[in-house]
Design an enzyme around this catalytic site. Structure first.
Site, short mmCIF file in Angstrom:
data_model
loop_
_atom_site.label_atom_id
_atom_site.label_comp_id
_atom_site.label_asym_id
_atom_site.label_seq_id
_atom_site.Cartn_x
_atom_site.Cartn_y
_atom_site.Cartn_z
N LEU C 49 -5.46 83.05 -28.91
CA LEU C 49 -4.78 81.90 -29.11
C LEU C 49 -5.37 80.70 -28.18
O LEU C 49 -5.60 80.98 -26.72
CB LEU C 49 -3.18 82.01 -28.63
CG LEU C 49 -2.51 82.99 -29.59
CD1 LEU C 49 -1.09 82.88 -29.25
CD2 LEU C 49 -2.83 82.65 -31.12
N ASN C 118 -3.71 91.39 -23.65
CA ASN C 118 -3.74 91.38 -22.18
C ASN C 118 -2.73 90.08 -21.80
O ASN C 118 -2.80 89.58 -20.45
CB ASN C 118 -5.08 90.89 -21.64
CG ASN C 118 -5.73 89.69 -22.31
OD1 ASN C 118 -5.48 89.35 -23.43
ND2 ASN C 118 -6.60 88.96 -21.57
#
Lengths: 243, 243, 243
Positions: C49, C118
């Site tokens: 993103l 992550n």
């Protein structure tokens, strides 16, 4: 218990009916605490659902047949007995389901023998309770690709992905199955049975709750002309192979 | 945090009560962000629930004891702290549960040390939330056969099936646990805690929703004469072993 | 389909909108039965993103952006086409999500390339449907620690934990992806699609049922001053890295 329905131990309506009656007898026999499922037919554990039962028959026949398939699974997956599959040959589709439904699976380590839910290869979709049983054994990722590809896994691969618990040389399969059975029977029945129920209840309950719906789904799917056609082609292919 | 309740760190009512109080203190201590659980008793991490608490006692006592077991699990499984189990000895039943409840499990690579939910061997059934925690760690197939057999897995096997994340030589266990803790503490607490909650909420909620029912189940099960008898026999066997 | 949005294929609102339009076109094109997702940018599959879309923007912008992320996942996870990810570079966070959403993942066996969700490293929590997709692929235990640690798994480790299905040398990635696609396309579409739907429906339905709630969660989380601050710091760090 040895499957003996030559040539390929296919799960016909008669076979399923007899299988359920035998299971029930053993289940009610307090002297019988475990059952080893294996085949008396060389190279084939079970070839799965009998296609002739699904081809060119009446709606009533399809319903009766499908209820028998459900019944077999419900009884075997919820059995109070210890169930060990000694997979001594190939085991596609419904044959694989029987193995998945047992407590433990041992397979002959012959790479020519394969096992899997290969319905997709025939243009058929495995019902949700085949899928649930499969996911319980191999997990979601493996089940997803195996079901989509209709994979038949050769014995070594089946072992690697956890579809069978153990491989042994064919000549030792019977002895090993007996040894495994002894190990399981060493446990107190009551605690073992309650534990099994706890592990399997969610998946069993799901079919029980949607049983009639699942029969209707099967009928409307199997009655489609496109499906009938592909089953007829598959049967032709099998006939040619034989001759 | 070191378990020190010789001879075998069994989870008595006193032990559990003290454990919960200590956990709560650490949980509320903002300077404490993680806890390593290990044993001060040689060769035993924890021997699990104290059988004397389940044998020949009153219904009220069983209820109080079981609520303490639930409380321990609820606090530890939902802890905001990083929890690492440094399993430096054998860890059956409730001892295994404590390890399963942590974020990470390191075990001394001594094949004489074993770990597992072996309740079935005593004729007892592990409660559903032991099972849920176990399935989250090792998956459905392994949990199903391990629970039915009441398996105690030697360290190397426990590692192979994913029941412990890592094996290290016994003398390095403490250092390794500290290093792992540092790695986990390097993450921002808030995101890590929310992630943990997201992963564990479904299983935690299930016990919270059925807590009183689970107490009643335990009482009626443990009060059965057959269960009491098998526990007494087990205790006799342990006594003989010692002498 | 090749991602080409230099420098790092980050998933901006524009990128996501265009991606969804392209997917829809292919989905409606009966001649197109499968799609291989790969990157035209060296060393990066997708960096996830676009942080600039989440930093210092209006509530309306956050809502629009988040709906676009949801839309991308909903379309891709439920696609009737065969979807293969040819992961030819690193693939953190949203990049990893795209790979997880495919039917099959092949990764270049370069240990410098890593993949993982992550988010926790940035102080962000992966939404529940990222988590559900991840659990479906790697199972509960691995997902739990990987998400809490915000792990980026080097290719060999990603393969070991099942996050990617296969590693191949980088120069063979395209050929291998094509071969895998041929294998999947050999199956009858209809059965394959129904099977995929059966496997993924529960997880898809969950987001559909909670979509607006998930948008609101995202907005209130991302609007927090502490989160904005940590995103700004992260962006500063990236800028310094570049220069």
């Amino acid at each position: 218990m040895k499957f003996k329905s030559p040539p390929v131990n296919s799960l016909s309506l008669d076979f399923l009916t007899e299988f359920c009656i035998s299971l029930e007898k053993l289940e009610n026999d307090r002297a019988c605490r475990g059952v080893i499922l294996t085949s008396a037919v060389p190279k084939i554990f079970s070839s799965g659902l009998d296609i002739t039962e699904m081809c060119g028959k009446s709606t009533e026949h399809y319903a009766e047949f499908w209820r028998a398939v459900q019944e077999m699974w419900l009884r075997l997956y919820s059995s109070n007995m210890v169930t060990v599959a000694a997979v001594n040959g190939s085991s596609p589709a419904g044959g694989c389901l029987i193995a998945l439904t047992c407590d433990y699976r041992i397979m002959a380590e012959n790479p020519k023998f394969s096992i899997g839910l290969n319905e997709a290869q025939l243009g058929i979709v495995a019902p949700f309770w085949f899928k649930d049983t499969f996911v319980n054994v191999v997990g979601h990722r493996v089940a997803e690709s195996s079901l989509q590809l209709g994979s038949l896994h050769p014995a070594p691969e089946a072992h690697r992905i956890g579809l069978v618990d153990e491989l042994v040389p064919e000549e030792k399969l019977k002895d090993r199955a007996t040894a495994v059975m002894q190990q399981w029977l060493a446990l107190p029945d009551h605690a073992r049975q309650l534990t099994k129920t706890m592990m399997r209840k969610a998946v069993l309950d799901r079919l029980v709750a949607h049983r009639e719906e699942d029969v209707q789904n099967f009928i409307s799917f199997i009655s489609k002309e496109s499906i009938q056609k592909s089953l007829r082609m598959y049967m032709e292919m099998l006939k040619k192979k034989k001759s």
